[in-house]
Design a protein around this motif. Sequence first.
Motif, PDB file in Angstrom:
ATOM      1  N   LEU A   1      -9.503  -6.140  -5.848  1.00  0.00           N
ATOM      2  CA  LEU A   1      -9.023  -6.636  -4.618  1.00  0.00           C
ATOM      3  C   LEU A   1      -9.057  -8.393  -4.505  1.00  0.00           C
ATOM      4  O   LEU A   1      -8.111  -8.784  -3.981  1.00  0.00           O
TER       5      LEU A   1
ATOM      6  N   PHE B   1      -4.533  -1.803   1.722  1.00  0.00           N
ATOM      7  CA  PHE B   1      -5.640  -1.385   0.569  1.00  0.00           C
ATOM      8  C   PHE B   1      -4.789  -0.560  -0.486  1.00  0.00           C
ATOM      9  O   PHE B   1      -4.991  -0.808  -1.703  1.00  0.00           O
TER      10      PHE B   1
ATOM     11  N   HIS C   1      -9.325   5.972  -1.279  1.00  0.00           N
ATOM     12  CA  HIS C   1     -10.596   5.554  -0.346  1.00  0.00           C
ATOM     13  C   HIS C   1     -11.168   6.775  -0.288  1.00  0.00           C
ATOM     14  O   HIS C   1     -12.612   6.917  -0.326  1.00  0.00           O
TER      15      HIS C   1
ATOM     16  N   CYS D   1     -10.889  -5.668   7.117  1.00  0.00           N
ATOM     17  CA  CYS D   1     -11.592  -5.312   5.768  1.00  0.00           C
ATOM     18  C   CYS D   1     -11.656  -3.714   5.973  1.00  0.00           C
ATOM     19  O   CYS D   1     -12.172  -3.402   6.759  1.00  0.00           O
TER      20      CYS D   1
ATOM     21  N   THR E   1     -17.175   2.130   0.665  1.00  0.00           N
ATOM     22  CA  THR E   1     -16.206   2.430  -0.303  1.00  0.00           C
ATOM     23  C   THR E   1     -17.018   3.198  -1.238  1.00  0.00           C
ATOM     24  O   THR E   1     -16.439   3.376  -2.326  1.00  0.00           O
TER      25      THR E   1
END
Length: 358
Positions: free
Chosen positions: A71, A139, A215, A233, A237
Amino acid sequence: MSLKKLKSIYTQFDKTNELISYKVLSSGHINDTYLIENNKNTKYVLQQINHGVFKDVPGLISNKVKISKHLQNKLNHLSEKELKRKVLCFVPTIKQKYYHLDAHGNYWNMMIYINDCITYETVPSEQVAYEGGKLIGEFLNLTGDFDANKLIEVIPKFHDMSYRFSQFQDSLKIASKERLEKAERYINLVWNLKDEMHIIQNLKESGAIKIRVTHNDTKISNVLFDTNNKGLCVIDTDTIMPGVVHYDFGDSIRTICNTAAEDEKDLNKVTFNMNYYKAYEKGFLEKVNLELSPVAIKYLPLGAKTMIFIMALRFLTDFLNDDIYYKTTYPDHNLDRSKNQFKLIESFTEQYPEMETK
């Protein structure tokens, strides 16, 4: 956990500065997490990973770090300050590992704390639902080109419905008579929904929907917002691993569209908020629509129902197993969580025709 103990852990990551204060961060059912501050007024999140739940903690931490670095590379146009607010940044130990194994066999990792942010246990507005959808969608979009085969399966069969049913059946064999009686109505609901709840798994196994980085714990409390309620954000994770997009979409919907907290006892307060669903879906599809096949999009609503069900089933199974997995604060806590999710399914089902528009 004492300050002395946390100081000894912190020195494994930073020998130059001193930890001076901490507080427990209570969010989450699994790990022990602390917000710490050093003598330079720098804040970190120090976390002990539950190695009873997660069998390969080094692999888990490797997953997290790989995705965070991916990322960071995708967002390298941002300033360093912005990047540290948009992506979890893990701090290596003095031995240049991303975890510390203490003398008691506990694994620790540390990340930079993100200041001036907001989290929600329940969603207050359509704007927050929409921004949550955009952030989870982003994401998934940014990790879409990461080879999921490079990740370990942190919890094998995590969303495997056949496996969850097998666990449930095993729990029925060992549960106390008292717990079986308390849960009887919900045990019957599980059997009534069995066939429908296997559809997503069958699509995955047939190859009709794509396996990719997911995720796997996209509840709304794992999304950080800035002070203007803009998505900031994705956090927590630990469960990043190969999966299908329906799991992440569904788990978000499960928490975003519940009008009450996950363990609310008053079931009259638990309904499915269709306006929040539509707002979240709009934001989500703005970011990932081009990546999803028509089949994948068609089954997003069923993905939501499936994820609500799987959490109902897992809470119920843990209750029947005498609460060995999730942290509880009173004897029927897991049963109340399960009842809550089944009530959400009931409300969801009543409104399901509105979602099947694609």
